[in-house]
Design a protein around this motif. Structure first.
Motif, short mmCIF file in Angstrom:
data_model
loop_
_atom_site.label_atom_id
_atom_site.label_comp_id
_atom_site.label_asym_id
_atom_site.label_seq_id
_atom_site.Cartn_x
_atom_site.Cartn_y
_atom_site.Cartn_z
N UNK A 54 -3.31 -1.79 -0.86
CA UNK A 54 -3.62 -1.97 -2.10
C UNK A 54 -5.14 -1.61 -2.09
N UNK A 55 -5.80 -0.87 -3.23
CA UNK A 55 -7.10 -0.39 -3.30
C UNK A 55 -8.05 -1.38 -3.57
N UNK A 56 -9.02 -1.34 -2.82
CA UNK A 56 -10.17 -2.62 -2.74
C UNK A 56 -9.67 -3.96 -2.00
N UNK A 76 -9.23 11.21 5.47
CA UNK A 76 -9.73 10.87 4.20
C UNK A 76 -10.51 9.61 4.17
N UNK A 77 -10.65 8.83 5.12
CA UNK A 77 -11.38 7.64 5.30
C UNK A 77 -12.31 7.78 6.26
N UNK A 98 -7.04 5.52 -4.55
CA UNK A 98 -5.77 5.25 -4.46
C UNK A 98 -5.06 7.11 -4.08
N UNK A 99 -3.76 6.86 -3.86
CA UNK A 99 -3.26 8.14 -3.50
C UNK A 99 -2.40 7.93 -2.28
N UNK A 100 -1.97 9.10 -1.82
CA UNK A 100 -1.26 9.27 -0.35
C UNK A 100 -2.22 10.11 0.56
#
Length: 123
Positions: A54-56, A76-77, A98-100
């Protein structure tokens, strides 16, 4: 300082401490609960290969390997770690988008290494 004055100070301190504890509890309850996800790496697979977050909401990824030195990279992170036999590697982060997102092994671990991938899905 007389006995009555000391007692009032003590009671005021206890009341303030109780308020601070209650305020701390309220703050703790408002923070998202951190998840810990255990990931096992082996030639040429991650289990699980799909990680839903989940985001955040903060998360710790805990890695172990069953055989040889592996790597984990989530570009990506800007996250990466080595995964060593007999040890647990940990990456803590809070997904902010958010995303894949694809992850992969970035330490050559033998023929089949190129198929050692997975996906993080963040909603």
């Amino acid at each position: 300082m007389n006995h009555q004055h000391k007692r009032r100070l003590l009671l005021a301190g206890v009341a303030a401490g109780g308020l601070a504890a209650a305020t701390g509890l309220a703050l703790a309850q408002s923070q998202p609960q951190e998840r810990v996800i255990k990931i096992v790496a082996k030639k040429f697979d991650y289990t699980p290969g799909e990680i839903r977050l989940k985001k955040n909401v903060p998360v710790t990824l805990e890695f172990t390997t069953l055989d040889v030195v592996m790597g984990f990279s989530l570009p990506d992170f800007a996250l990466r770690t080595d995964i060593l036999p007999g040890a647990t590697s940990r990456l803590r982060f809070t997904p902010d988008k958010s995303g894949q997102f694809a992850f992969h092994c970035d330490v050559f671990c033998g023929s089949g290494h190129e198929s050692m991938t997975g996906t993080v899905i963040i909603a």
